[in-house]
Write a protein that holds these residues in place. Structure first.
Motif, PDB file in Angstrom:
ATOM      1  N   THR A 164      11.069  56.817  12.855  1.00  0.00           N
ATOM      2  CA  THR A 164      11.314  55.395  12.609  1.00  0.00           C
ATOM      3  C   THR A 164      10.714  54.971  11.270  1.00  0.00           C
ATOM      4  OG1 THR A 164      11.288  54.943  14.988  1.00  0.00           O
ATOM      5  CG2 THR A 164      10.936  53.073  13.521  1.00  0.00           C
ATOM      6  N   ALA A 165       9.484  55.413  11.033  1.00  0.00           N
ATOM      7  CA  ALA A 165       8.813  55.040   9.780  1.00  0.00           C
ATOM      8  C   ALA A 165       9.487  55.688   8.574  1.00  0.00           C
ATOM      9  CB  ALA A 165       7.344  55.451   9.851  1.00  0.00           C
ATOM     10  N   GLU A 166       9.863  56.965   8.692  1.00  0.00           N
ATOM     11  CA  GLU A 166      10.494  57.677   7.571  1.00  0.00           C
ATOM     12  C   GLU A 166      11.835  57.048   7.198  1.00  0.00           C
ATOM     13  OE1 GLU A 166       9.740  60.312   5.597  1.00  0.00           O
ATOM     14  OE2 GLU A 166       7.716  60.537   6.377  1.00  0.00           O
ATOM     15  N   LEU A 167      12.591  56.629   8.208  1.00  0.00           N
ATOM     16  CA  LEU A 167      13.914  56.060   7.939  1.00  0.00           C
ATOM     17  C   LEU A 167      13.835  54.584   7.564  1.00  0.00           C
ATOM     18  CD1 LEU A 167      16.057  57.641  10.829  1.00  0.00           C
ATOM     19  CD2 LEU A 167      15.883  58.373   8.453  1.00  0.00           C
ATOM     20  N   GLY A 168      12.722  53.918   7.928  1.00  0.00           N
ATOM     21  CA  GLY A 168      12.603  52.498   7.645  1.00  0.00           C
ATOM     22  C   GLY A 168      13.557  51.658   8.461  1.00  0.00           C
ATOM     23  N   VAL A 169      13.742  52.021   9.735  1.00  0.00           N
ATOM     24  CA  VAL A 169      14.671  51.305  10.609  1.00  0.00           C
ATOM     25  C   VAL A 169      13.923  50.847  11.863  1.00  0.00           C
ATOM     26  CG1 VAL A 169      16.659  52.608   9.769  1.00  0.00           C
ATOM     27  CG2 VAL A 169      15.364  53.474  11.728  1.00  0.00           C
ATOM     28  N   THR A 170      14.633  50.185  12.754  1.00  0.00           N
ATOM     29  CA  THR A 170      14.031  49.750  14.008  1.00  0.00           C
ATOM     30  C   THR A 170      13.877  50.929  14.961  1.00  0.00           C
ATOM     31  OG1 THR A 170      16.150  49.264  15.066  1.00  0.00           O
ATOM     32  CG2 THR A 170      15.142  47.500  13.736  1.00  0.00           C
ATOM     33  N   ARG A 171      13.026  50.727  15.987  1.00  0.00           N
ATOM     34  CA  ARG A 171      12.854  51.777  17.002  1.00  0.00           C
ATOM     35  C   ARG A 171      14.167  52.079  17.709  1.00  0.00           C
ATOM     36  NH1 ARG A 171       7.607  50.558  20.604  1.00  0.00           N
ATOM     37  NH2 ARG A 171       8.469  52.412  21.627  1.00  0.00           N
TER      38      ARG A 171
END
Length: 379
Positions: A13-20
């Protein structure tokens, strides 16, 4: 996940910068394709707080690609899974025919046997060869150590062999040191480098590669980083390129054996003979002198490359890795002394860390379409 940077869904989630929710949907999609496994019942680590994150792992029984390598002393085929993991290898062959179609037919058939034995799904094929491979036609321009014709259409031949063996998916071919560098950048000693320089000896000759921001720098037509033809000894040995004293003939296995007064034997490859000589007879003054001469030649070549390319890391493979192990201080001192930027800051010089990195790199070629578009490549 392919490079080990997303072990959990929270990290993804953090690497992609998206929601859970989006990361969960992506993970579910990749699992449905058979590429990864998602831990259905995550457990909290000792001392952690909050909801535990689902662990992610590459599917051990997932698809594979066929990787093939040809070098001066033989060829080998392997199946490689996502994450750069070698799943199976075929026994290597120690003779290389002068007809590339015969060699590539044999190595592909060895790979097809592995697929039949393992029952794995194959999604592509990649080939590593000891030659510059010109784009866009996939021609081997200088396969001098294979006795193949100059300009042999290795990519077309390899693709035809792959199709004849009933293997689906795209087929690729590229220079072996380029592919070694790509594999090391994603899975080995080059991981995390931004501008990675790789220099390595194969079984004959010297090759180089540059990875910039995660991608190979191949030049306008695939011919960049022919570092073997840097002159490091103007009065040195004649080179097949027409010059003298090139790194290709001054710092390869044959150069070491010759400088040490050792007659090459037929029992094992030149590369193995040279490595064994340093590892077992380095105390012999003749061997030590020959080794130091090669270290100095290699260091001179690396210093010139540092001045031109300003890499943030250098990795060495083949015999060069053994030279680094034999006297790391001497090699680093030569590079620092002969390079402008080496004097001011120093460039880390490390050994390649992957076994069969050119094979793994060949697999990277075949995995790239899947990495770019998993749904499009696999459905």
């Amino acid at each position: 996940m392919h490079t080990g940077r997303a072990p959990t869904r929270a990290v993804l989630t953090a690497e992609l910068g998206v929601t859970r929710a989006t990361a969960g949907a992506v993970a579910a999609e990749l699992e449905a394709l058979g590429l990864i496994r998602v831990d259905a019942r995550p457990g909290a680590a000792a001392g952690s707080q909050g909801r535990p994150s689902h662990r992610l792992a590459v599917a051990e029984d997932g698809p594979v690609v066929l990787a093939a390598q040809v070098h001066a002393d033989g060829f080998r085929a392997a199946l490689v899974g996502l994450g750069g993991r070698i799943v199976a290898t075929a026994p290597g062959c120690e003779t290389v025919d002068a007809d590339p179609a015969k060699v590539l037919g044999s190595v592909v058939e060895a790979g097809a046997d592995l697929l039949r034995t393992t029952g794995r799904r194959c999604v592509g094929a990649g080939l590593a060869v000891p030659s510059a491979v010109a784009e866009p036609d996939g021609l081997a321009l200088n396969p001098v150590h294979l006795a193949w014709p100059v300009g042999a259409p290795v990519r077309r031949i390899f693709t035809e062999c792959v199709r004849a063996a009933g293997i689906t998916g795209p087929a690729f071919a590229a220079n072996d040191v380029n592919l070694a560098a790509l594999a090391e950048h994603r899975h080995g000693a080059g991981r995390g480098a931004r501008d990675l320089l790789c220099v390595a000896t194969g079984h004959r000759g010297v090759g180089g590669a540059l990875v910039l921001d995660g991608r190979l720098h191949t030049g306008s037509s695939g011919l960049a980083l022919e570092v073997g033809h840097l002159t490091v000894n103007p009065e040195g040995r004649p080179c097949h390129c027409g010059s003298r004293g090139c790194l290709d003939v001054e710092a390869d296995p044959l150069a070491l054996l010759t400088a040490a007064g050792r007659e090459p034997g037929p029992e094992v490859s030149l590369l193995q003979q040279a490595k064994d000589l340093i590892r077992t007879q380095y105390a012999d003054p003749t061997v030590r002198t020959a080794t130091e001469a090669l270290i100095d030649r290699l260091g001179l070549g690396l210093a010139g490359l540092v001045n031109i390319l300003n890499p943030d890391r250098i990795i060495l493979g083949g015999l060069h890795r053994t030279l680094l192990d034999a006297d790391p201080d001497r090699l680093r001192a030569v590079v620092a002394d002969r390079s402008l930027w080496g004097q001011s800051g120093g460039v880390p010089i490390l050994a390649c860390s992957l076994d069969h990195n050119s094979l793994v790199g060949a697999a990277e070629l075949a995995w790239q379409p899947v990495l770019d578009d998993p749904l499009g490549a696999l459905t």
